[in-house]
Design a protein around this motif. Structure first.
Motif, mmCIF file in Angstrom:
data_model
loop_
_atom_site.group_PDB
_atom_site.id
_atom_site.type_symbol
_atom_site.label_atom_id
_atom_site.label_comp_id
_atom_site.label_asym_id
_atom_site.label_seq_id
_atom_site.Cartn_x
_atom_site.Cartn_y
_atom_site.Cartn_z
ATOM 1 N N PRO A 158 16.208 5.118 -0.188
ATOM 2 C CA PRO A 158 15.791 5.431 -1.562
ATOM 3 C C PRO A 158 14.283 5.649 -1.651
ATOM 4 O O PRO A 158 13.511 5.088 -0.860
ATOM 5 N N GLN A 159 13.883 6.445 -2.625
ATOM 6 C CA GLN A 159 12.470 6.828 -2.742
ATOM 7 C C GLN A 159 11.559 5.623 -2.938
ATOM 8 O O GLN A 159 10.478 5.543 -2.353
ATOM 9 N N ARG A 160 11.972 4.674 -3.769
ATOM 10 C CA ARG A 160 11.120 3.500 -4.018
ATOM 11 C C ARG A 160 10.917 2.698 -2.732
ATOM 12 O O ARG A 160 9.806 2.237 -2.447
ATOM 13 N N VAL A 161 11.982 2.532 -1.982
ATOM 14 C CA VAL A 161 11.886 1.784 -0.728
ATOM 15 C C VAL A 161 11.012 2.539 0.268
ATOM 16 O O VAL A 161 10.200 1.956 0.987
ATOM 17 N N ARG A 162 11.161 3.861 0.295
ATOM 18 C CA ARG A 162 10.362 4.675 1.212
ATOM 19 C C ARG A 162 8.865 4.548 0.913
ATOM 20 O O ARG A 162 8.047 4.388 1.823
ATOM 21 N N LEU A 163 8.493 4.587 -0.376
ATOM 22 C CA LEU A 163 7.085 4.479 -0.753
ATOM 23 C C LEU A 163 6.526 3.095 -0.428
ATOM 24 O O LEU A 163 5.401 2.967 0.070
ATOM 25 N N ALA A 164 7.318 2.049 -0.717
ATOM 26 C CA ALA A 164 6.860 0.693 -0.411
ATOM 27 C C ALA A 164 6.701 0.494 1.096
ATOM 28 O O ALA A 164 5.745 -0.150 1.559
ATOM 29 N N ALA A 165 7.614 1.073 1.873
ATOM 30 C CA ALA A 165 7.506 0.971 3.332
ATOM 31 C C ALA A 165 6.291 1.735 3.843
ATOM 32 O O ALA A 165 5.600 1.270 4.764
ATOM 33 N N ALA A 166 6.012 2.893 3.252
ATOM 34 C CA ALA A 166 4.844 3.673 3.684
ATOM 35 C C ALA A 166 3.544 2.900 3.431
ATOM 36 O O ALA A 166 2.633 2.902 4.267
ATOM 37 N N ASP A 167 3.455 2.224 2.276
ATOM 38 C CA ASP A 167 2.265 1.416 1.993
ATOM 39 C C ASP A 167 2.099 0.303 3.025
ATOM 40 O O ASP A 167 0.995 0.068 3.537
ATOM 41 N N ALA A 168 3.218 -0.378 3.342
ATOM 42 C CA ALA A 168 3.147 -1.479 4.311
ATOM 43 C C ALA A 168 2.769 -0.972 5.695
ATOM 44 O O ALA A 168 1.937 -1.574 6.392
ATOM 45 N N LEU A 169 3.327 0.158 6.101
ATOM 46 C CA LEU A 169 3.023 0.700 7.430
ATOM 47 C C LEU A 169 1.562 1.147 7.529
ATOM 48 O O LEU A 169 0.912 0.949 8.569
ATOM 49 N N ALA A 170 1.060 1.730 6.459
ATOM 50 C CA ALA A 170 -0.342 2.168 6.485
ATOM 51 C C ALA A 170 -1.285 0.979 6.630
ATOM 52 O O ALA A 170 -2.265 1.028 7.390
ATOM 53 N N LEU A 171 -0.988 -0.115 5.943
ATOM 54 C CA LEU A 171 -1.837 -1.295 6.046
ATOM 55 C C LEU A 171 -1.690 -1.973 7.407
ATOM 56 O O LEU A 171 -2.656 -2.523 7.944
ATOM 57 N N LEU A 172 -0.515 -1.909 7.983
ATOM 58 C CA LEU A 172 -0.326 -2.456 9.318
ATOM 59 C C LEU A 172 -1.089 -1.637 10.349
ATOM 60 O O LEU A 172 -1.651 -2.190 11.311
ATOM 61 N N ASP A 173 -1.104 -0.327 10.169
ATOM 62 C CA ASP A 173 -1.872 0.515 11.084
ATOM 63 C C ASP A 173 -3.368 0.188 11.021
ATOM 64 O O ASP A 173 -4.089 0.316 12.023
ATOM 65 N N LYS A 174 -3.817 -0.249 9.842
ATOM 66 C CA LYS A 174 -5.232 -0.617 9.687
ATOM 67 C C LYS A 174 -5.493 -2.073 10.083
ATOM 68 O O LYS A 174 -6.627 -2.524 9.981
ATOM 69 N N THR A 175 -4.413 -2.786 10.492
ATOM 70 C CA THR A 175 -4.488 -4.216 10.833
ATOM 71 C C THR A 175 -5.105 -5.036 9.704
ATOM 72 O O THR A 175 -5.861 -5.975 9.947
ATOM 73 N N ASP A 176 -4.748 -4.658 8.482
ATOM 74 C CA ASP A 176 -5.174 -5.412 7.301
ATOM 75 C C ASP A 176 -4.110 -6.475 7.042
ATOM 76 O O ASP A 176 -3.085 -6.206 6.409
ATOM 77 N N ARG A 177 -4.344 -7.679 7.546
ATOM 78 C CA ARG A 177 -3.314 -8.708 7.514
ATOM 79 C C ARG A 177 -2.950 -9.126 6.091
ATOM 80 O O ARG A 177 -1.766 -9.185 5.731
ATOM 81 N N GLU A 178 -3.941 -9.396 5.279
ATOM 82 C CA GLU A 178 -3.675 -9.849 3.917
ATOM 83 C C GLU A 178 -2.970 -8.760 3.106
ATOM 84 O O GLU A 178 -1.985 -9.010 2.413
ATOM 85 N N GLY A 179 -3.501 -7.540 3.205
ATOM 86 C CA GLY A 179 -2.868 -6.437 2.486
ATOM 87 C C GLY A 179 -1.467 -6.150 2.993
ATOM 88 O O GLY A 179 -0.564 -5.832 2.207
ATOM 89 N N ALA A 180 -1.250 -6.264 4.313
ATOM 90 C CA ALA A 180 0.074 -6.013 4.876
ATOM 91 C C ALA A 180 1.085 -7.054 4.408
ATOM 92 O O ALA A 180 2.239 -6.727 4.125
ATOM 93 N N GLU A 181 0.648 -8.304 4.313
ATOM 94 C CA GLU A 181 1.561 -9.343 3.835
ATOM 95 C C GLU A 181 1.976 -9.086 2.390
ATOM 96 O O GLU A 181 3.151 -9.245 2.027
ATOM 97 N N GLU A 182 1.025 -8.684 1.571
ATOM 98 C CA GLU A 182 1.348 -8.360 0.182
ATOM 99 C C GLU A 182 2.274 -7.140 0.108
ATOM 100 O O GLU A 182 3.216 -7.106 -0.696
#
Length: 198
Positions: A158-182
């Motif tokens: 679903p689109q909502r899940v896809r967008l939320a996953a994209a945000d999490a993956l982008a923050l993980l790529d930046k190794t932003d731990r706090e942002g990735a957890e959120e």
């Protein structure tokens, strides 16, 4: 006096290993309950209604004109009931089939969304391993990243899940731990809310 045998009600010896002979066991009872499908219930209902129509027609015919009229009325009422039952049964079975297909599609989409959450979480564990910065090799981290991105890019997500996953993956790529957890918490909430209404 010939030994202490446990006796049940009615003077029948109680069996310590199972029900007495001739008594339906638990497995048989469960099998009968499992075989009582909606299609079978509908068949029994329509058959009962047809029989009631035949009986009603026979009774009315007997009151009006005796035996021959009762027979004719019962046959006519039975034919009408049978035709009506076939029409109702056909529509109901089509409805059942459509409901099963929709349930399967919802279940598949929900499983895909949960799969996205699992693989994004696995990538997060590779980016921030519990065993320290060298707990996961670069190859394993890249493999988990690839799988997470592929899962998030599936058309069934679903689109909502896809967008939320994209945000999490982008923050993980930046190794932003706090942002990735959120972002992972938002992804988990999105997956849960997306299917809590189903």
């Amino acid at each position: 006096m010939g030994g202490d045998r446990p006796v049940g009600t009615g003077g029948v010896a109680a069996s310590p290993t199972g029900p007495p002979p001739g008594h339906p066991g638990e497995a048989e009872t469960l099998h009968v309950m499992a075989s009582f499908t909606p299609a079978r219930a509908l068949l029994m209902l329509t058959t009962g209604l047809t029989c009631l129509l035949m009986a009603g027609g026979a009774l009315i015919g007997a009151l009006i004109g005796g035996g021959p009229v009762a027979l004719g009325a019962a046959v006519c009422a039975g034919l009408v009931g049978m035709v009506g039952s076939l029409i109702v049964r056909r529509r109901a079975m089509a409805h059942f089939a459509m409901a099963q297909r929709q349930a399967g599609q919802r279940g598949y989409a929900e499983g895909i969304a949960h799969g996205v959450l699992i693989h994004v979480t696995a990538y997060e564990a590779a980016v921030f391993p519990r065993t320290g910065p060298h707990g996961v090799s670069a190859e394993e981290r890249e493999a988990r990243r690839t799988i997470a991105y592929r899962m998030a890019a599936l058309d069934e997500v679903p689109q909502r899940v896809r967008l939320a996953a994209a945000d999490a993956l982008a923050l993980l790529d930046k190794t932003d731990r706090e942002g990735a957890e959120e972002a992972l918490a938002r992804l988990a909430t999105t997956v849960r809310l997306e299917y809590s209404r189903l």
